[in-house]
Write a protein that holds these residues in place. Structure first.
Motif, mmCIF file in Angstrom:
data_model
loop_
_atom_site.group_PDB
_atom_site.id
_atom_site.type_symbol
_atom_site.label_atom_id
_atom_site.label_comp_id
_atom_site.label_asym_id
_atom_site.label_seq_id
_atom_site.Cartn_x
_atom_site.Cartn_y
_atom_site.Cartn_z
ATOM 1 N N VAL A 163 0.839 -1.199 0.000
ATOM 2 C CA VAL A 163 0.000 0.000 0.000
ATOM 3 C C VAL A 163 0.877 1.252 0.000
ATOM 4 O O VAL A 163 0.643 2.183 -0.773
ATOM 5 C CB VAL A 163 -0.965 -0.005 1.210
ATOM 6 C CG1 VAL A 163 -1.601 1.359 1.403
ATOM 7 C CG2 VAL A 163 -2.031 -1.065 1.033
ATOM 8 N N ASN A 180 2.551 1.739 -3.366
ATOM 9 C CA ASN A 180 1.588 2.198 -4.359
ATOM 10 C C ASN A 180 1.237 3.671 -4.155
ATOM 11 O O ASN A 180 1.149 4.435 -5.117
ATOM 12 C CB ASN A 180 0.333 1.329 -4.311
ATOM 13 C CG ASN A 180 -0.450 1.388 -5.587
ATOM 14 O OD1 ASN A 180 0.112 1.281 -6.664
ATOM 15 N ND2 ASN A 180 -1.747 1.549 -5.468
ATOM 16 N N TYR A 230 -2.505 2.041 -11.147
ATOM 17 C CA TYR A 230 -2.095 2.110 -9.743
ATOM 18 C C TYR A 230 -3.301 1.929 -8.821
ATOM 19 O O TYR A 230 -3.209 1.309 -7.766
ATOM 20 C CB TYR A 230 -1.402 3.436 -9.422
ATOM 21 C CG TYR A 230 -0.040 3.608 -10.059
ATOM 22 C CD1 TYR A 230 0.854 2.557 -10.128
ATOM 23 C CD2 TYR A 230 0.351 4.835 -10.575
ATOM 24 C CE1 TYR A 230 2.101 2.721 -10.700
ATOM 25 C CE2 TYR A 230 1.594 5.006 -11.154
ATOM 26 C CZ TYR A 230 2.466 3.945 -11.217
ATOM 27 O OH TYR A 230 3.701 4.114 -11.777
ATOM 28 N N ASN A 231 -4.444 2.486 -9.226
ATOM 29 C CA ASN A 231 -5.646 2.350 -8.406
ATOM 30 C C ASN A 231 -6.180 0.918 -8.414
ATOM 31 O O ASN A 231 -6.663 0.430 -7.396
ATOM 32 C CB ASN A 231 -6.711 3.351 -8.855
ATOM 33 C CG ASN A 231 -6.387 4.732 -8.359
ATOM 34 O OD1 ASN A 231 -6.436 4.967 -7.161
ATOM 35 N ND2 ASN A 231 -6.017 5.625 -9.247
ATOM 36 N N ILE A 232 -6.064 0.237 -9.540
ATOM 37 C CA ILE A 232 -6.450 -1.179 -9.588
ATOM 38 C C ILE A 232 -5.539 -1.988 -8.672
ATOM 39 O O ILE A 232 -6.006 -2.849 -7.914
ATOM 40 C CB ILE A 232 -6.412 -1.702 -11.036
ATOM 41 C CG1 ILE A 232 -7.540 -1.067 -11.845
ATOM 42 C CG2 ILE A 232 -6.505 -3.233 -11.067
ATOM 43 C CD1 ILE A 232 -7.438 -1.309 -13.335
ATOM 44 N N ALA A 252 -4.014 -0.895 -6.052
ATOM 45 C CA ALA A 252 -4.383 -0.568 -4.672
ATOM 46 C C ALA A 252 -5.578 -1.402 -4.222
ATOM 47 O O ALA A 252 -5.610 -1.886 -3.081
ATOM 48 C CB ALA A 252 -4.695 0.925 -4.543
ATOM 49 N N GLN A 253 -6.558 -1.580 -5.097
ATOM 50 C CA GLN A 253 -7.717 -2.392 -4.743
ATOM 51 C C GLN A 253 -7.326 -3.851 -4.531
ATOM 52 O O GLN A 253 -7.793 -4.504 -3.593
ATOM 53 C CB GLN A 253 -8.781 -2.294 -5.826
ATOM 54 C CG GLN A 253 -9.432 -0.929 -5.887
ATOM 55 C CD GLN A 253 -10.435 -0.839 -7.009
ATOM 56 O OE1 GLN A 253 -11.208 -1.758 -7.226
ATOM 57 N NE2 GLN A 253 -10.411 0.272 -7.734
ATOM 58 N N LEU A 254 -6.458 -4.369 -5.386
ATOM 59 C CA LEU A 254 -6.003 -5.756 -5.234
ATOM 60 C C LEU A 254 -5.215 -5.938 -3.942
ATOM 61 O O LEU A 254 -5.396 -6.930 -3.233
ATOM 62 C CB LEU A 254 -5.153 -6.169 -6.437
ATOM 63 C CG LEU A 254 -5.899 -6.302 -7.764
ATOM 64 C CD1 LEU A 254 -4.912 -6.484 -8.902
ATOM 65 C CD2 LEU A 254 -6.888 -7.449 -7.711
ATOM 66 N N SER A 282 -5.464 -4.154 -1.204
ATOM 67 C CA SER A 282 -6.349 -4.045 -0.048
ATOM 68 C C SER A 282 -7.169 -5.307 0.169
ATOM 69 O O SER A 282 -7.598 -5.595 1.279
ATOM 70 C CB SER A 282 -7.263 -2.830 -0.177
ATOM 71 O OG SER A 282 -8.236 -3.046 -1.180
ATOM 72 N N ARG A 283 -7.347 -6.092 -0.896
ATOM 73 C CA ARG A 283 -8.072 -7.365 -0.779
ATOM 74 C C ARG A 283 -7.117 -8.547 -0.610
ATOM 75 O O ARG A 283 -7.547 -9.689 -0.662
ATOM 76 C CB ARG A 283 -8.921 -7.576 -2.025
ATOM 77 C CG ARG A 283 -9.996 -6.546 -2.187
ATOM 78 C CD ARG A 283 -10.759 -6.761 -3.471
ATOM 79 N NE ARG A 283 -11.694 -5.656 -3.670
ATOM 80 C CZ ARG A 283 -12.073 -5.209 -4.854
ATOM 81 N NH1 ARG A 283 -11.600 -5.769 -5.948
ATOM 82 N NH2 ARG A 283 -12.908 -4.216 -4.935
ATOM 83 N N LYS A 316 -4.988 -9.660 -2.753
ATOM 84 C CA LYS A 316 -4.997 -10.449 -3.992
ATOM 85 C C LYS A 316 -3.802 -10.111 -4.874
ATOM 86 O O LYS A 316 -3.639 -10.680 -5.936
ATOM 87 C CB LYS A 316 -6.273 -10.182 -4.785
ATOM 88 C CG LYS A 316 -7.543 -10.437 -4.041
ATOM 89 C CD LYS A 316 -7.836 -11.897 -3.970
ATOM 90 C CE LYS A 316 -9.204 -12.097 -3.319
ATOM 91 N NZ LYS A 316 -9.426 -13.448 -2.925
ATOM 92 N N TRP A 317 -2.992 -9.148 -4.472
ATOM 93 C CA TRP A 317 -1.851 -8.705 -5.279
ATOM 94 C C TRP A 317 -0.670 -9.614 -5.026
ATOM 95 O O TRP A 317 -0.218 -9.802 -3.909
ATOM 96 C CB TRP A 317 -1.473 -7.267 -4.923
ATOM 97 C CG TRP A 317 -0.304 -6.741 -5.676
ATOM 98 C CD1 TRP A 317 0.929 -6.466 -5.156
ATOM 99 C CD2 TRP A 317 -0.227 -6.416 -7.057
ATOM 100 N NE1 TRP A 317 1.755 -5.998 -6.128
ATOM 101 C CE2 TRP A 317 1.060 -5.959 -7.328
ATOM 102 C CE3 TRP A 317 -1.141 -6.490 -8.105
ATOM 103 C CZ2 TRP A 317 1.481 -5.554 -8.588
ATOM 104 C CZ3 TRP A 317 -0.730 -6.084 -9.356
ATOM 105 C CH2 TRP A 317 0.562 -5.633 -9.582
#
Length: 71
Positions: A15, A18, A57-59, A61-63, A65-66, A68-69
């Motif tokens: 995080v 990013n 970058y926002n995608i 960040a979502q991954l 936070s879940r 999944k990255w």
């Protein structure tokens, strides 16, 4: 839900990285468009490319936070 310390540290690290990348991209856009208008036309990086980078970058960040990255 139990959170593994190693996973939590990894998510926090990703995080932070990013956020840094997003901030750098926004600063580059600001410099291109607002502060350096004369050199903007000579730049190799377009505004559209910068916006696409920010979307990516926002995608990420979502991954992250879940959790999944995966690098």
């Amino acid at each position: 839900m139990q959170i593994n310390l190693k996973t939590a540290i990894s998510v926090l690290k990703n995080v932070c990285i990013n956020f840094i990348e997003i901030k750098k991209k926004i600063n580059r856009l600001k410099n291109l468009v607002l502060l350096n208008k004369k050199n903007y036309l000579e730049s190799t990086e377009s505004i559209e490319d910068s916006y696409k980078d920010l979307v990516n970058y926002n995608i990420i960040a979502q991954l992250v936070s879940r959790d999944k990255w995966v690098k």
